[in-house]
Design an enzyme around this catalytic site. Structure first.
Site, mmCIF file in Angstrom:
data_model
loop_
_atom_site.group_PDB
_atom_site.id
_atom_site.type_symbol
_atom_site.label_atom_id
_atom_site.label_comp_id
_atom_site.label_asym_id
_atom_site.label_seq_id
_atom_site.Cartn_x
_atom_site.Cartn_y
_atom_site.Cartn_z
ATOM 1 N N ASN A 200 0.781 -1.179 -0.034
ATOM 2 C CA ASN A 200 0.032 0.009 -0.103
ATOM 3 C C ASN A 200 0.805 1.329 -0.151
ATOM 4 O O ASN A 200 0.473 2.393 -0.716
ATOM 5 C CB ASN A 200 -0.940 0.143 1.315
ATOM 6 C CG ASN A 200 -2.340 -0.911 1.021
ATOM 7 O OD1 ASN A 200 -2.657 -1.002 -0.173
ATOM 8 N ND2 ASN A 200 -2.517 -1.325 2.098
ATOM 9 N N ASP A 209 -5.728 -3.051 -3.200
ATOM 10 C CA ASP A 209 -7.000 -3.598 -3.550
ATOM 11 C C ASP A 209 -6.892 -4.492 -4.625
ATOM 12 O O ASP A 209 -7.540 -5.799 -4.434
ATOM 13 C CB ASP A 209 -8.096 -2.455 -3.847
ATOM 14 C CG ASP A 209 -8.508 -1.615 -2.795
ATOM 15 O OD1 ASP A 209 -8.243 -1.985 -1.545
ATOM 16 O OD2 ASP A 209 -9.263 -0.652 -3.183
ATOM 17 N N GLU A 235 -5.917 -7.545 5.541
ATOM 18 C CA GLU A 235 -5.239 -8.433 4.458
ATOM 19 C C GLU A 235 -5.438 -9.893 4.986
ATOM 20 O O GLU A 235 -4.757 -10.734 4.512
ATOM 21 C CB GLU A 235 -3.896 -8.036 4.195
ATOM 22 C CG GLU A 235 -2.862 -8.246 5.016
ATOM 23 C CD GLU A 235 -2.710 -7.123 6.014
ATOM 24 O OE1 GLU A 235 -1.772 -6.989 6.905
ATOM 25 O OE2 GLU A 235 -3.755 -6.460 6.146
#
Length: 313
Positions: A200, A209, A235
């Protein structure tokens, strides 16, 4: 069950009624008013099916009915019932539920569809016009579709398409109780994407995503229809494996790990691996919380053993 303490209580929901099932009872279901469960519609045979206790569980048996007996949408001649099983007899939907015998409160599990079924049945008893009856059941079908859509929104994670944490809590509890009650194997996988925060931070949340969606798809492709994969949070993905001991579950986990590793670099163009903790029901995991903690501890060990590995607790 004579001479034994009842560890669980068993219920059948039909129309607007709640029936507690006892081990010494025999519960006939059909269109005749003399049946224990009276279902007043031509789609139900006079003597449609029967539920009774056999070999430590309740069995439902079809009595050569015209339209058959369906359990979880599958036509059966006879089969054992587990918590949450749906039973379809003609136009009627019934549900079999099991709760802990220590709970003295009468449970209320009626779904909106089952409540509507009860209201329709009341109307049908006072109406002779078959065209009106058919219209009423057309309304029921529309309502059922809307309820299915609502359940999808309630229990699905919109990003990955996996079930969400709310559904996991419900499914894991139900499967654990069934496995423990009938002395059957059950395992849990907890899967965590390695270094996901770095993904990220380095590539942005949109790419993160994409990684989540791709990993979820690989996991689902590696499971059976009876298995349940849920996005537990962030996650982290939990997989409930019924009828699977810890050894077989570790093979499934390793298969998933290898598949994700082999696709690494193809997943949103980012190298991706996962760590997996595995645990199975047993003497040291004889309550649901212990099984979850064992899998979580195994995941922790996998994360601190270099990642991209499977550890069985």
């Amino acid at each position: 069950m004579q001479g034994q303490k009842v560890k669980h209580r068993y219920y059948l929901f039909f129309m607007d009624k709640l029936l507690e099932l006892k081990a010494d009872g025999k519960y006939k279901i059909g269109r005749n008013k003399g049946n224990t469960v009276y279902l007043p519609h031509d789609s139900v045979s006079r003597q449609h099916s029967v539920i009774e206790w056999q070999n430590g569980k309740f069995i439902i048996q079809d009595l050569n009915s015209t339209n058959g007996t369906l359990v979880n949408k599958q036509k059966v001649a006879a089969t054992g019932l587990s918590d949450g099983d749906s039973i379809q007899l003609g136009v009627y939907s019934l549900e079999f539920k099991v709760i802990d015998g220590k709970d003295s409160a009468i449970p209320f599990f009626l779904s909106p569809t089952m409540e509507l079924e009860g209201e329709l049945a009341k109307i049908i008893r006072d109406v002779d016009d078959k065209r009106l009856i058919n219209k009423l059941y057309g309304v029921k079908k529309i309502f059922s579709k809307k309820e299915d859509r609502l359940l999808q929104l309630t229990y699905r994670d919109p990003l990955t398409g996996l079930y969400n944490r709310r559904f996991f809590n419900r499914s894991f509890s139900s499967e654990f109780n069934r496995a423990y009650r009938y002395n059957r194997p059950l395992s849990l996988l907890i899967i965590d994407i390695d270094h996901f925060k770095q993904v990220n931070d380095a590539h942005g949340h949109d790419r993160g995503d994409d990684v989540l969606r791709a990993v979820a798809k690989i996991i689902m492709n590696g499971l059976r229809r009876s298995d349940t994969a849920c996005r537990f949070g962030g996650e982290e993905i939990c997989v409930v494996l019924p009828e699977t001991d810890a050894v077989a579950a570790s093979y499934t986990a390793e298969k998933i790990r290898r598949e994700i590793e082999s696709e690494s670099g193809k997943i949103a163009g980012i190298p991706v691996t996962v760590s997996i903790g595995v645990a199975g029901i047993g003497p040291s995991c004889d309550v649901m919380e212990k099984l979850f903690k064992a899998a979580d501890k195994a995941l922790y060990q996998a994360k601190h053993s270099g990642r991209n590995t499977v550890i069985t607790g």
